[in-house]
Design an enzyme around this catalytic site. Structure first.
Site, PDB file in Angstrom:
ATOM      1  CE  LYS A  53      28.723  37.802  39.985  1.00  0.00           C
ATOM      2  NZ  LYS A  53      29.886  37.840  38.928  1.00  0.00           N
ATOM      3  CD  GLN A  97      32.479  40.263  38.216  1.00  0.00           C
ATOM      4  OE1 GLN A  97      32.029  39.064  38.861  1.00  0.00           O
ATOM      5  NE2 GLN A  97      31.656  41.044  37.690  1.00  0.00           N
ATOM      6  CG  ASP A 120      30.963  33.681  35.502  1.00  0.00           C
ATOM      7  OD1 ASP A 120      29.820  33.774  35.663  1.00  0.00           O
ATOM      8  OD2 ASP A 120      31.783  34.168  35.709  1.00  0.00           O
TER       9      ASP A 120
HETATM   10  N1  GUN Z   1      30.932  40.948  34.282  1.00  0.00           N
HETATM   11  C1  GUN Z   1      29.751  41.206  34.113  1.00  0.00           C
HETATM   12  N2  GUN Z   1      28.897  40.185  34.433  1.00  0.00           N
HETATM   13  C2  GUN Z   1      29.791  39.151  34.686  1.00  0.00           C
HETATM   14  C3  GUN Z   1      29.400  37.659  34.985  1.00  0.00           C
HETATM   15  O1  GUN Z   1      28.197  37.386  34.996  1.00  0.00           O
HETATM   16  N3  GUN Z   1      30.379  37.043  35.276  1.00  0.00           N
HETATM   17  C4  GUN Z   1      31.544  37.474  35.355  1.00  0.00           C
HETATM   18  N4  GUN Z   1      32.680  36.613  35.701  1.00  0.00           N
HETATM   19  N5  GUN Z   1      32.162  38.566  35.060  1.00  0.00           N
HETATM   20  C5  GUN Z   1      31.008  39.456  34.775  1.00  0.00           C
END
Ligand code: GUN
Length: 291
Positions: A53, A97, A120
């Protein structure tokens, strides 16, 4: 029939090119989009996602602010940081995350992120807005899947859609987006009694279960669109160490009409939608500041 493959890398590259142009235009107005990314602990998969990311941000001209905490950090430390990031006008997106270590109340953390910076789309208010088909930040993975349907011209209104998996991150928002688009949606999960009955009548089948190669060709309606959200690392067998999805690609592609590969399918689209949400948020901040 051999399915046509939906190339998530190619679609991502195209969309990310447009996002980079928007980010550059905002920077020229004095508002460089900025995403804050919080990682707690050392979950290896999470570390890879966060690294990807952050790297994607840099490439698109989006500033990233990476904050790492040890697995045993007190939740109050992270909550204080979130309050700081919420108040910082230079930060446009905040992502924590998941999963978080057990001392955290995950829902409380997600609620602590400002709705307007929740790129998100996990805050309860954004989830509620999505459920009411109102404008909201959309969760990145299902939003990326919707972009794929749009790019490939997959008809959704009236289609029978089956989503396997009921997670807050993928299954449930995917079902809501498909419902909003006019599909007839069934959500299947580990307690579903007759999974085959459902999957075999799906025009659109989305697999988000987290079980390697779970969906096989015999479970698929001929000509269906099959979307594989899974990313699993095989632990044993001849392909040990390799990445694979929740769909058994080799048997599924002989039956499906359209199919996403793993890697190179949904994965890159997830990050692309995160970048898009960050740029949207920065654009709103720039307009609000009269820039
Ligand atoms: N863990 C697995 N997929 C995601 C996501 O799209 N965003 C976040 N913040 N955590 C995750």
């Amino acid at each position: 029939m051999t399915a046509r493959i939906i190339d998530g890398n190619a679609l991502s590259a195209r969309v990310r090119g447009e996002i980079a142009e928007r980010a550059a235009a905002l920077s020229a107005r004095g508002v460089q989009p900025c995403l804050a990314v919080i990682l707690v602990g050392e979950n290896p998969a999470s570390a890879v996602y966060v690294r990807n990311k952050v790297a994607a941000c840099e490439k698109a001209g989006i500033r990233s602010l990476r904050l790492d905490y040890p697995a045993d950090v007190a939740p109050a430390v992270v909550m204080t940081k979130l309050a700081e990031l919420n108040a910082d006008p230079a930060v446009h997106g905040i992502l924590v995350q998941l999963p978080l270590p057990p001392q955290f109340d995950e829902a409380a953390v997600l609620e602590a992120i400002s709705v307007s910076k929740d790129v998100d789309g996990f805050h309860a208010e954004n989830v509620g807005r999505l459920s009411q088909n109102q404008e909201a930040f959309l969760p990145c993975t299902p939003h990326g899947v919707m972009k794929m349907f749009e790019a490939e011209g997959v008809p959704l209104a009236g289609a029978e859609a089956v989503v396997i998996g009921r997670s807050n991150i993928v299954g449930k928002p995917m079902a809501m987006l498909l419902t909003n688009a006019g599909a007839t949606v069934t959500v299947c999960h580990s307690k579903t009694r007759d999974l085959l009955f459902h999957t075999r009548r799906a025009d659109i089948l989305v697999a988000a279960i987290g079980k390697p190669r779970f969906v096989t060709g015999d479970m698929i309606k001929p000509g269906a669109t099959v979307i594989d959200v899974g990313i699993n690392r095989l632990q044993s067998g001849p392909d040990a160490g390799k990445l694979c999805g929740d769909v058994d690609f080799d048997s599924a592609r002989e039956v499906a009409g359209l199919i996403t590969p793993v890697p190179g399918g949904v994965g890159p689209m997830t990050i692309t939608m995160l970048l898009e949400n960050t740029v949207i948020s920065a654009g709103r901040a720039a307009s609000a500041a009269g820039k």
